[in-house]
Design a protein around this motif. Structure first.
Motif, PDB file in Angstrom:
ATOM      1  N   THR A 195      -0.008  -9.744   4.694  1.00 14.23           N
ATOM      2  CA  THR A 195      -1.431  -9.393   4.646  1.00 14.23           C
ATOM      3  C   THR A 195      -2.007  -9.318   6.057  1.00 14.23           C
ATOM      4  OG1 THR A 195      -3.589 -10.030   3.761  1.00 14.23           O
ATOM      5  CG2 THR A 195      -2.159 -11.818   4.457  1.00 14.23           C
ATOM      6  N   HIS A 196      -3.077  -8.532   6.173  1.00 16.22           N
ATOM      7  CA  HIS A 196      -3.854  -8.524   7.412  1.00 16.22           C
ATOM      8  C   HIS A 196      -5.195  -9.235   7.193  1.00 16.22           C
ATOM      9  CE1 HIS A 196      -0.757  -5.885   8.677  1.00 16.22           C
ATOM     10  NE2 HIS A 196      -1.112  -4.922   7.856  1.00 16.22           N
ATOM     11  N   ASP A 197      -5.320  -9.856   6.033  1.00 13.68           N
ATOM     12  CA  ASP A 197      -6.546 -10.556   5.651  1.00 13.68           C
ATOM     13  C   ASP A 197      -6.340 -12.049   5.912  1.00 13.68           C
ATOM     14  OD1 ASP A 197      -8.645 -11.808   4.418  1.00 13.68           O
ATOM     15  OD2 ASP A 197      -8.495 -10.689   2.536  1.00 13.68           O
ATOM     16  N   GLU A 198      -6.886 -12.509   7.020  1.00 14.52           N
ATOM     17  CA  GLU A 198      -6.684 -13.904   7.417  1.00 14.52           C
ATOM     18  C   GLU A 198      -7.221 -14.874   6.359  1.00 14.52           C
ATOM     19  OE1 GLU A 198      -9.068 -15.201  10.638  1.00 14.52           O
ATOM     20  OE2 GLU A 198      -7.669 -16.744  11.299  1.00 14.52           O
TER      21      GLU A 198
END
Ligand code: CP
Length: 333
Positions: free
Chosen positions: A224-227
């Motif tokens: 994911t690039h969603d922290e």
């Protein structure tokens, strides 16, 4: 009926899960004996060589102290003061050192060269060659991480572990720690999340291997690039490295004059680990960091010094896992 003696320790993928479990069992036994002050002279009269191309605090001293506590002797070798500086090859270095002693351990993180160098030494050495961190793998760190997590959670299956890293092949950053972790944890049935801003990908072959490991052992891999998604309900978080720990031309981690500040890291400083982010994770979330940590930019003091941090426990376990690996590979059956 596993044979450990004489094997190289370059990549945890070279060992079965059962063999890794034996290493963990031996680590715990040695840890107990260390606490009790019991003798552990399993490597009496053995000599190990510790070659370093880069700096180290934990790795060097866990190996040196470990070898002494096992009754053997460790010789520290700074590569810049060896004939390597005059071009002596990995082959010749390995042949000679293996005639003098019982193991060769080496740290060489140089991008595109470290693992090749270790592999070449292993080809020619008649004694075990151990990887103290190269450009691809950090097996001693991975083993200590695993031991530390297992001390807190007996059953790792379906535990959510989020590796939140800014190291990537494209930036020629050292990727040895996240590569080791993303390959290892799915083998224990964990739900592994790999989170990073776009552009910080690990090599595709690493992801493919990690997925295969997950499929085989009942774990999962989510990228994911969603922290925020990575932190949410996580049981373990490993956020690194959004700070000033940058590399020089060789891939070594440095600070100061030779450091090359990476704009991409600076622009992603919001990925710093904070108490507010930790509050979204599981109530018993554990914070890990291989150390050294950049306290200004990577993590708030209240997190790394707080009740959820197991960073120092993992560093402490570097000693016991190092001793287990040396005992099994140099002195074992
Ligand atoms: N984590 C780790 O390998 O630490 P050192 O670089 O101090 O050895």
């Amino acid at each position: 009926n596993t044979v450990f003696r004489g094997r190289h320790f370059i990549n945890l993928e070279d060992f079965t899960k059962e063999e890794l479990d034996t290493m963990l069992d031996v680590s715990l036994d040695l840890k107990r004996k260390f606490a009790m002050g019991e003798d552990t002279n399993y490597l009496h009269n053995k000599t190990g060589f510790l070659m370093f191309f880069e700096q180290s605090t934990r790795t060097r001293n866990s190996m040196e102290a470990g070898m002494a506590q096992l009754g053997g002797h460790a010789g520290f070798l700074d590569s810049s003061s060896m004939q390597i500086a005059h071009g002596e090859t990995a082959k010749d270095t390995a042949i000679i050192l293996s005639r003098f002693g019982h193991m060769i351990a080496c740290r060489y993180c140089n991008w595109g060269r470290g693992n090749q160098y270790l592999t070449e030494m292993a080809k020619w050495s008649s004694v075990p060659v151990m990887n103290l961190q190269d450009d691809l793998y950090h097996p001693f760190q991975g083993l200590a991480d695993l031991l530390t997590i297992k001390e807190k959670h007996q059953d790792l299956r379906r535990k959510k572990i989020s590796i939140i890293w800014a190291y990537a092949e494209s930036h020629k950053k050292p990727i040895s720690v996240p590569v080791t972790q993303v390959l290892l944890f799915p083998r224990y049935g964990m739900d592994v999340w790999l989170a990073y801003p776009k552009g910080w990908e690990l090599p595709e072959w690493v992801i493919e291997q990690a997925k295969a490991n997950a499929e085989k052992h009942g774990g999962t891999l989510t990228i994911t690039h969603d922290e925020a998604a990575a932190y949410k309900d996580a049981d373990i978080v490993i956020p690194k490295s959004w700070g000033n720990w940058v590399t020089d031309q060789t891939g070594a981690t440095v600070t100061g004059a030779t450091a090359v500040i990476d704009d991409a890291l600076v622009s992603n400083k919001s990925w710093k680990c904070t108490e507010a982010k930790m509050a979204t994770a599981s109530k018993d979330v554990m914070y890990m960091h291989a150390l050294p940590a950049d306290r200004n930019n990577e993590v708030e003091d209240s997190v790394i010094d707080g009740p959820h941090s197991i960073a120092y426990d993992a560093a402490e376990n570097r000693l016991h896992t190092a001793k287990a690996v040396m005992t099994l590979l140099v002195g074992g059956k």
